[in-house]
Design a protein around this motif. Structure first.
Motif, short mmCIF file in Angstrom:
data_model
loop_
_atom_site.label_atom_id
_atom_site.label_comp_id
_atom_site.label_asym_id
_atom_site.label_seq_id
_atom_site.Cartn_x
_atom_site.Cartn_y
_atom_site.Cartn_z
N ALA A 38 -37.78 18.64 1.48
CA ALA A 38 -37.91 17.41 0.70
C ALA A 38 -37.44 17.64 -0.73
O ALA A 38 -36.72 16.81 -1.30
N ALA A 39 -37.83 18.77 -1.31
CA ALA A 39 -37.43 19.04 -2.69
C ALA A 39 -35.93 19.18 -2.78
O ALA A 39 -35.29 18.67 -3.70
N SER A 40 -35.38 19.87 -1.81
CA SER A 40 -33.95 20.09 -1.80
C SER A 40 -33.20 18.77 -1.70
O SER A 40 -32.25 18.51 -2.45
N ALA A 41 -33.65 17.92 -0.81
CA ALA A 41 -32.98 16.64 -0.61
C ALA A 41 -33.08 15.78 -1.85
O ALA A 41 -32.10 15.15 -2.27
N ALA A 42 -34.24 15.78 -2.48
CA ALA A 42 -34.43 14.93 -3.65
C ALA A 42 -33.53 15.39 -4.79
O ALA A 42 -32.87 14.58 -5.45
N THR A 43 -33.49 16.70 -5.00
CA THR A 43 -32.66 17.24 -6.07
C THR A 43 -31.19 16.94 -5.82
O THR A 43 -30.47 16.48 -6.71
N ARG A 44 -30.81 17.18 -4.60
CA ARG A 44 -29.41 16.95 -4.23
C ARG A 44 -29.03 15.48 -4.43
O ARG A 44 -27.95 15.17 -4.93
N ALA A 45 -29.93 14.61 -4.06
CA ALA A 45 -29.64 13.18 -4.17
C ALA A 45 -29.47 12.79 -5.63
O ALA A 45 -28.57 12.03 -5.98
N GLN A 46 -30.32 13.35 -6.48
CA GLN A 46 -30.23 12.96 -7.89
C GLN A 46 -28.95 13.49 -8.52
O GLN A 46 -28.30 12.80 -9.29
N LEU A 47 -28.61 14.71 -8.14
CA LEU A 47 -27.37 15.27 -8.67
C LEU A 47 -26.17 14.48 -8.17
O LEU A 47 -25.25 14.17 -8.92
N ALA A 48 -26.22 14.14 -6.90
CA ALA A 48 -25.10 13.41 -6.31
C ALA A 48 -24.93 12.08 -7.01
O ALA A 48 -23.80 11.64 -7.27
N ALA A 49 -26.05 11.47 -7.36
CA ALA A 49 -25.97 10.17 -8.03
C ALA A 49 -25.26 10.32 -9.37
O ALA A 49 -24.43 9.49 -9.75
N ARG A 50 -25.58 11.42 -10.06
CA ARG A 50 -24.92 11.63 -11.34
C ARG A 50 -23.42 11.88 -11.15
O ARG A 50 -22.59 11.31 -11.84
N LEU A 51 -23.13 12.73 -10.17
CA LEU A 51 -21.73 13.12 -9.98
C LEU A 51 -20.90 11.96 -9.44
O LEU A 51 -19.68 11.93 -9.60
N ALA A 52 -21.57 11.02 -8.81
CA ALA A 52 -20.84 9.89 -8.25
C ALA A 52 -20.16 9.09 -9.35
O ALA A 52 -19.20 8.35 -9.10
N ALA A 53 -20.63 9.27 -10.58
CA ALA A 53 -20.02 8.54 -11.69
C ALA A 53 -18.65 9.12 -12.05
O ALA A 53 -17.88 8.49 -12.76
N LEU A 54 -18.35 10.30 -11.54
CA LEU A 54 -17.06 10.91 -11.86
C LEU A 54 -15.98 10.44 -10.89
O LEU A 54 -16.25 10.27 -9.70
N PRO A 55 -14.78 10.28 -11.37
CA PRO A 55 -13.67 10.03 -10.45
C PRO A 55 -13.51 11.23 -9.52
O PRO A 55 -13.86 12.37 -9.88
N ASP A 100 -26.73 34.73 -5.54
CA ASP A 100 -27.14 34.66 -4.14
C ASP A 100 -26.59 33.38 -3.54
O ASP A 100 -26.83 32.29 -4.04
N PRO A 101 -25.83 33.47 -2.45
CA PRO A 101 -25.24 32.28 -1.86
C PRO A 101 -26.27 31.27 -1.34
O PRO A 101 -25.92 30.16 -1.01
N ALA A 102 -27.52 31.66 -1.33
CA ALA A 102 -28.55 30.74 -0.82
C ALA A 102 -28.66 29.49 -1.68
O ALA A 102 -28.57 28.37 -1.20
N GLY A 103 -28.83 29.70 -2.96
CA GLY A 103 -29.14 28.60 -3.86
C GLY A 103 -28.08 27.52 -3.92
O GLY A 103 -28.35 26.35 -3.65
N GLY A 104 -26.86 27.90 -4.25
CA GLY A 104 -25.88 26.88 -4.56
C GLY A 104 -25.01 26.48 -3.39
O GLY A 104 -24.10 25.69 -3.57
N GLY A 105 -25.28 27.01 -2.24
CA GLY A 105 -24.41 26.76 -1.11
C GLY A 105 -24.31 25.31 -0.70
O GLY A 105 -25.15 24.50 -1.06
N ALA A 106 -23.24 24.98 0.02
CA ALA A 106 -23.08 23.66 0.62
C ALA A 106 -23.18 22.53 -0.39
O ALA A 106 -23.82 21.52 -0.16
N ALA A 107 -22.53 22.73 -1.51
CA ALA A 107 -22.55 21.67 -2.52
C ALA A 107 -21.42 20.71 -2.23
O ALA A 107 -20.50 20.53 -3.02
N SER A 108 -21.49 20.09 -1.09
CA SER A 108 -20.36 19.30 -0.64
C SER A 108 -20.18 18.03 -1.46
O SER A 108 -19.06 17.63 -1.74
N GLU A 109 -21.25 17.42 -1.85
CA GLU A 109 -21.08 16.14 -2.58
C GLU A 109 -21.48 16.21 -4.05
O GLU A 109 -22.23 17.00 -4.48
N VAL A 143 -20.73 13.09 -17.93
CA VAL A 143 -21.71 12.47 -17.04
C VAL A 143 -23.13 12.68 -17.54
O VAL A 143 -23.97 11.78 -17.52
N PHE A 144 -23.41 13.88 -17.99
CA PHE A 144 -24.80 14.20 -18.33
C PHE A 144 -25.07 14.03 -19.82
O PHE A 144 -26.22 13.97 -20.23
#
Lengths: 135, 135
Positions: B88-105, B126-135, A122-123
């Motif tokens: 806002a930063a969190s959402a933007a980063t997450r959205a960009q990553l999700a867009a990349r990962l969406a290319a994967l089956p 620390d569970p803070a950073g990477g938590g809730a990586a649902s998508e 992907v990347f």
DNA sequence: AGTTAACTATTAGATAAGCTAACTATAACC
DNA sequence: GGTTATAGTTAGCTTATCTAATAGTTAACT
């Protein structure tokens, strides 16, 4: 990858920063490359790469010579010491990572390896850096 | 994680550096924490964290007040603006990553998620950073 | 050929991330 | 009450980045 960086920082053996390591690895893989090529592949601006190379040249790890035909260009190559330093840093980092991963059951190591392959697709990073992650 | 960083750097929306982002995330999760606590959890020396906070306080994202009982200490908290910027930063980063990962089956996405869990167990960040990586 | 345009690398000057060492102020201990 | 430990900051250094400006070279196009 954050962890990779952390491990690399911890490894004080040859004392290379992450950008220095990346630059050396690029030059090893592309002998005679120009500064711009290095900057492009690594994702830095030419001035940044120029300064980075300043340090590596000053430490005797890289040679920077004028190109024969195009006198604007610069030709980068590793010195013997540069090769040794890079090899040592690479081995140390790899060993530390392997030690961490050894704590995982082999099924999970396989999962990690599969995930790496998927992410690379992907990347599409330069295959130089993460290649040969056998263990 | 290198890619995470790259994505975060690309996201110029709220213009936070990676250490700034991490510091804000820590303070959000540990309201009223001291400077040393933040430094410890993030893995910086106290002077580095102090300077980092200087910037965040100057930008109005964090408050730094004296502790009631122990006047050596400092109490950190997010301002309203700090919370918004972080979100806002969190959402933007997450959205960009999700867009990349969406290319994967989806099977491969599942593999990546499983690998992340395995790695977290080994490296225990620390569970803070990477938590809730649902998508 | 001669001028202009494009390219390669460097320098200059800025901000940010890190560190260690040294200092100040406060709390804790005995 | 005097020593010791703790919390934070300041000072000074190195490295990593960037943008803007500069110099030198090559290519391109009249």
């Amino acid at each position: 990858m954050r962890v990779v960086r952390t491990e690399m920082r911890a490894r004080r053996t040859p004392d290379l920063t992450v950008p220095q390591f990346r630059a050396l690895a690029f030059v090893r893989r592309h002998r005679g490359a120009s500064l711009s090529e290095a900057a492009d592949h690594i994702g830095l601006t030419p001035p940044s790469m120029s300064k980075l190379m300043d340090g590596l040249v000053a430490r005797g790890l890289v040679t920077r010579e004028g190109h024969a035909r195009d006198r604007r260009r610069v030709t980068l190559a590793l010195t013997r010491r540069g090769r040794g330093t890079l090899r040592a840093a690479s081995a140390a980092t790899r060993a530390q990572l392997a030690a961490r991963l050894a704590a995982l059951p082999s099924a999970e190591r396989a999962t990690v390896a599969a995930a790496m392959r998927a992410l690379r697709a992907v990347f599409a990073p330069d295959p130089a850096g993460g290649g040969a992650a056998s263990e």
